[in-house]
Design a protein around this motif. Sequence first.
Motif, short mmCIF file in Angstrom:
data_model
loop_
_atom_site.label_atom_id
_atom_site.label_comp_id
_atom_site.label_asym_id
_atom_site.label_seq_id
_atom_site.Cartn_x
_atom_site.Cartn_y
_atom_site.Cartn_z
N UNK A 217 0.79 -1.22 0.00
CA UNK A 217 0.00 0.00 0.00
C UNK A 217 0.82 1.27 0.00
N UNK A 218 2.15 1.15 0.06
CA UNK A 218 3.02 2.32 0.10
C UNK A 218 3.31 2.81 -1.31
N UNK A 219 2.71 3.93 -1.68
CA UNK A 219 2.87 4.42 -3.06
C UNK A 219 4.29 4.88 -3.34
N UNK A 220 4.93 5.50 -2.36
CA UNK A 220 6.29 6.00 -2.58
C UNK A 220 7.28 4.85 -2.64
N UNK A 221 7.26 3.99 -1.62
CA UNK A 221 8.23 2.89 -1.60
C UNK A 221 8.02 1.94 -2.78
N UNK A 222 6.76 1.67 -3.15
CA UNK A 222 6.51 0.77 -4.28
C UNK A 222 7.02 1.38 -5.58
N UNK A 223 6.83 2.70 -5.73
CA UNK A 223 7.35 3.36 -6.94
C UNK A 223 8.87 3.30 -6.99
N UNK A 224 9.52 3.50 -5.86
CA UNK A 224 10.98 3.46 -5.84
C UNK A 224 11.49 2.06 -6.17
N UNK A 225 10.81 1.03 -5.69
CA UNK A 225 11.28 -0.33 -5.92
C UNK A 225 10.93 -0.82 -7.32
N UNK A 226 9.69 -0.58 -7.75
CA UNK A 226 9.20 -1.21 -8.98
C UNK A 226 9.15 -0.29 -10.20
N UNK A 227 9.20 1.02 -9.99
CA UNK A 227 9.06 1.95 -11.12
C UNK A 227 10.33 2.74 -11.41
N UNK A 228 11.05 3.10 -10.38
CA UNK A 228 12.24 3.94 -10.56
C UNK A 228 13.28 3.24 -11.44
N UNK A 229 14.04 4.06 -12.14
CA UNK A 229 15.07 3.52 -13.03
C UNK A 229 16.26 4.47 -13.05
N UNK A 230 17.37 3.95 -13.53
CA UNK A 230 18.57 4.79 -13.66
C UNK A 230 18.23 6.00 -14.53
N UNK A 231 18.64 7.17 -14.07
CA UNK A 231 18.35 8.41 -14.78
C UNK A 231 17.24 9.21 -14.14
N UNK A 232 16.35 8.57 -13.37
CA UNK A 232 15.32 9.31 -12.65
C UNK A 232 15.96 10.19 -11.59
N UNK A 233 15.29 11.28 -11.26
CA UNK A 233 15.82 12.22 -10.28
C UNK A 233 14.88 12.31 -9.08
N UNK A 234 15.42 12.13 -7.89
CA UNK A 234 14.68 12.30 -6.65
C UNK A 234 15.21 13.56 -5.96
N UNK A 235 14.49 13.99 -4.94
CA UNK A 235 14.89 15.17 -4.18
C UNK A 235 15.16 14.76 -2.74
N UNK A 236 16.28 15.21 -2.20
CA UNK A 236 16.65 14.89 -0.82
C UNK A 236 16.48 16.13 0.05
N UNK A 237 15.89 15.94 1.23
CA UNK A 237 15.87 16.98 2.23
C UNK A 237 17.11 16.90 3.09
N UNK A 238 17.27 17.80 4.05
CA UNK A 238 18.49 17.80 4.88
C UNK A 238 18.58 16.55 5.74
N UNK A 239 19.80 16.08 6.04
CA UNK A 239 19.96 14.91 6.91
C UNK A 239 19.51 15.23 8.32
N UNK A 240 19.02 14.21 9.01
CA UNK A 240 18.56 14.37 10.37
C UNK A 240 19.01 13.16 11.20
#
Length: 394
Positions: A217-240
């Motif tokens: 049911x996790x839309x973000x994690x499922x997209x990262x595992x099953x949809x993401x590919x080399x060349x896609x760009x994600x955005x990182x927030x500051x480390x915590x």
Amino acid sequence: MALTPLTDREISLVRAGLAIVEPHAADLTVYFYTILFARYPQVRGLFPDNMDGQRDRLLRGLLRIVDLVDDPDNLVRFCTLLGRDHRKFGALEAHYPAVGECLLAALARYADTAWTAEVEAAWTRAYTTAAQVMIAAAADDARSHPATWAAQIVRHEHRGHGIAEITVQPELPYPYLAGQYVSMLTPWQRKAWRHYSPANAPRHDATLTFHIRAVPGGRVSSALVHRAAVGDVVTLGPPQGDMTLAAAEDRDLVCVAGGTGLAPIRALLEEAAHSDMRRYVDLFVGARTAEELYGLDDMLRMAQRQHWLTVRAAVSHQHIPGRQGTLPQVLREFGPWSQHEAFLCGPPGMVEAAARILRQDGVPMARIHHDPLSDPVLNTSLVPARTEPESEYL
């Protein structure tokens, strides 16, 4: 930033006001966002499409601010974290008065006749104080760091059991410490930030590797595992996060990892290896079945190279030769741990049980480190630690 503390009378009025509206909390947060978006439609774009989680986030943030209203030092620390974190959402100084106006209007509506001029003045001062700290923290952070980092996926490998190993290359240097966690935004879910821990210590090429499991049911994690590919760009927030080797001083370590919770532990051990650490580490890796012992082989290979590292595995739902039982049960068998520093990461239930066993074994709470089990920026521990009920973090 130094604060002029609220008076005892103001603190009493703020807490009394919250107590009155708390039974109506769900309706209050709905009303707040309704009038905020109606009066200031330009801020709607800062928020996710699905507002259910955001409403709960507002309430928990308010509760923590009110809890800290008589503790200026920790109030500053908490609001500083909030201010820095809100930069990634696009929050600007001009947004804070709008939020304050609508928040006070919502409180007044649900406090009804109890919302006196004196209560309103106390709440105005409390909100203004928190907002000033957040604004100052954001401005200070902007002088040295971007609000976010664009990072391109340069490697994407499936590791089985719904887990992907994803390596990203930030466009700008990304400063973090081994053991910290990172908020990530993907192109497929607008304003839906999720938190993941790098599985590596900082590298010379600045890449970060994440071990991500597709949550049902996790839309973000499922997209990262099953949809993401080399060349896609994600955005990182500051480390915590403060789950770093610096927190351990010179004590031996006991580390407990379940599932992809091994990622930050692995980063810590990698950092320890780079620093030629002169203390011993006992690592416990747990899963339901032997096939789900993710990353165990890598840790066993590290133990062959590093004399100070001992690795043990625990399987709870499968009869196999070797150690069987839940991770906390196996942890108890190999104690005592009263002289160790503990690092825990994995499913909340596992972390809670392991922390409980360590406490029973004589490990002080201050030496048991784990990331917040819910919204990190709202539930992160504050240093120096405020005396809190243990249940807040566990």
